[in-house]
Design a protein around this motif. Structure first.
Motif, PDB file in Angstrom:
ATOM      1  N   ARG A 109      -2.231   5.306  -3.251  1.00  0.00           N
ATOM      2  CA  ARG A 109      -2.076   6.746  -4.766  1.00  0.00           C
ATOM      3  C   ARG A 109      -3.260   6.516  -5.378  1.00  0.00           C
ATOM      4  NH1 ARG A 109      -0.612  11.374  -4.656  1.00  0.00           N
ATOM      5  NH2 ARG A 109       1.172  11.203  -2.664  1.00  0.00           N
TER       6      ARG A 109
ATOM      7  N   ASN B 287       3.986   8.788 -12.799  1.00  0.00           N
ATOM      8  CA  ASN B 287       3.684   7.991 -11.652  1.00  0.00           C
ATOM      9  C   ASN B 287       2.584   8.638 -10.504  1.00  0.00           C
ATOM     10  OD1 ASN B 287       5.579   6.262 -12.760  1.00  0.00           O
ATOM     11  ND2 ASN B 287       7.467   7.010 -11.052  1.00  0.00           N
ATOM     12  N   GLU B 288       2.550   9.663 -10.113  1.00  0.00           N
ATOM     13  CA  GLU B 288       1.664  10.027  -9.387  1.00  0.00           C
ATOM     14  C   GLU B 288       0.380   9.858  -9.870  1.00  0.00           C
ATOM     15  OE1 GLU B 288       2.027  11.145  -6.235  1.00  0.00           O
ATOM     16  OE2 GLU B 288       4.095  10.686  -6.255  1.00  0.00           O
TER      17      GLU B 288
ATOM     18  N   ALA C 207      -0.351   0.446 -10.803  1.00  0.00           N
ATOM     19  CA  ALA C 207       0.682   0.767 -10.058  1.00  0.00           C
ATOM     20  C   ALA C 207       0.880  -0.531  -9.797  1.00  0.00           C
ATOM     21  CB  ALA C 207      -0.281   1.047  -8.545  1.00  0.00           C
TER      22      ALA C 207
ATOM     23  N   TRP D  23       0.873  -1.063   0.006  1.00  0.00           N
ATOM     24  CA  TRP D  23       0.131   0.188   0.194  1.00  0.00           C
ATOM     25  C   TRP D  23       0.685   0.815  -0.117  1.00  0.00           C
ATOM     26  CZ3 TRP D  23      -5.514   0.583  -0.792  1.00  0.00           C
ATOM     27  CH2 TRP D  23      -5.959   1.695  -0.515  1.00  0.00           C
ATOM     28  N   THR D  24       2.250   1.251   0.818  1.00  0.00           N
ATOM     29  CA  THR D  24       2.740   2.149   1.221  1.00  0.00           C
ATOM     30  C   THR D  24       3.995   2.211  -0.463  1.00  0.00           C
ATOM     31  OG1 THR D  24       4.510   1.227   2.326  1.00  0.00           O
ATOM     32  CG2 THR D  24       1.644   2.488   3.305  1.00  0.00           C
TER      33      THR D  24
ATOM     34  N   SER E  96       4.848   0.574  -2.620  1.00  0.00           N
ATOM     35  CA  SER E  96       4.852   0.906  -3.840  1.00  0.00           C
ATOM     36  C   SER E  96       3.698   1.684  -4.911  1.00  0.00           C
ATOM     37  CB  SER E  96       3.900  -1.096  -4.872  1.00  0.00           C
ATOM     38  OG  SER E  96       4.838  -1.426  -3.752  1.00  0.00           O
ATOM     39  N   ASN E  97       3.128   2.385  -3.822  1.00  0.00           N
ATOM     40  CA  ASN E  97       2.036   3.967  -4.318  1.00  0.00           C
ATOM     41  C   ASN E  97       0.641   2.510  -4.996  1.00  0.00           C
ATOM     42  OD1 ASN E  97       3.872   5.714  -3.289  1.00  0.00           O
ATOM     43  ND2 ASN E  97       4.482   5.277  -5.962  1.00  0.00           N
TER      44      ASN E  97
END
Length: 298
Positions: free
Chosen positions: A81, A241-242, A249, A74-75, A77-78
């Motif tokens: 988001r 990526n964001e 993802a 969750w954190t 590998s994004n």
């Protein structure tokens, strides 16, 4: 003198070959369902394990329910988001698709204009065109739109381009489904509303749309689940990526886990992607089946 009872109509019995093929088909469907459920359980259990032992000891149960793999997926590998991006995109695009498709389907189902039939066939033809065939024209069109917006407004977001494509590619199926559903609804209420002086818009919003609620829910569920798992358009049109969606993802997580051999984290990411659709179908699956059978049975 008593009347003679009518003789019952003879029933057609299945031939031995037909009965065997039918039993074989049901057995194949049962085995396919068992296989998929088993694979889902295997992925879920291995999401609490780690390292290469997942493949050396594939049937070994996890020692404990450690959620560290889920936290890392969750954190690091994004996925978090990507989850938020997918939720926003799917919710907004599904709502727009169903609203636009409902209005178009109602007009196509009730209008007496000669072009209504060809337009309905046009939407049906859109169901048979793969996205891969038109990916280059779509890229050119979205590039032109983004360039125009940058020149005039000075801002554009890749997710807006993806959202436009999601709505455009989802409309053919939604319009085709809802057109048949609106045609199955009775016309007496529309005639009564017209006699009372109601406009076409009032009739649609207050009478026909509530009657078509099962069909609207079915269209929303099928559209939402299809967009949730969509990957190709997101890969082509979203490069930041964001702004990645959840399937993007997950692909990034797969590339990372290949080098670290943290297969438990990859399985945890798969569970994160799959579990929302399973929960959605578990709570609303009956409405989905009712909407499809109700529209087909009338």
């Amino acid at each position: 003198m008593t009347a003679a009872l009518p003789t019952p109509l003879p029933t057609r019995s299945k031939s031995p070959l037909g009965a065997f093929l039918w039993a074989l088909l049901k057995l194949g469907i049962l085995l396919w369902c068992v296989f998929n459920v088993g694979m889902l359980l295997w992925v879920g259990l291995n999401s609490f394990r780690g390292g290469s032992r997942i493949f050396s000891q594939p049937l070994e149960l996890p020692n404990s329910l450690d959620f560290g793999n889920y936290v890392n997926a969750w954190t690091v590998s994004n996925l978090g988001r990507g989850f938020i991006n997918s939720i926003l995109l799917v919710a907004v695009c599904t709502a727009i698709t169903v609203v636009v498709a409902a209005m178009a389907a109602y007009v196509l189902a009730r209008t007496r204009v000669p072009s209504a039939g060809p337009l309905t066939s046009f939407f049906a033809i859109g169901l048979g065109i793969p996205v891969q065939v038109v990916i280059v024209p779509l890229w050119v069109a979205m590039n032109s739109i983004s360039s125009f917006m940058y020149d005039t407004v000075g801002w554009w977001d890749e997710r807006l381009s993806l959202g436009l494509l999601y709505v455009a590619t989802s409309l053919p199926f939604a319009v085709f489904l809802l057109t048949g559903f609106f045609r199955s609804l009775p016309t007496e209420l529309e005639e009564a509303a017209a006699l009372d002086g109601a406009s076409a818009w009032t009739t649609f919003t207050t009478i026909m749309a509530p009657l078509a609620r099962p069909g609207l829910v079915t269209a929303a569920l099928l559209t939402g689940m299809g967009l949730w798992n969509e990957t190709l358009l997101a890969l082509v049109f979203v490069t930041d990526n964001e702004k990645y969606t959840l399937p993007q993802a997950l692909l990034g997580l797969y590339g990372t886990m290949q080098y670290t051999s943290d297969w438990g984290g990859l399985f945890a990411g798969i569970v994160i992607v799959v579990i929302p659709t399973i929960l959605l179908y578990a709570f609303l699956g009956r409405r989905l089946v009712e909407g499809m059978t109700l529209g087909a049975g009338k």
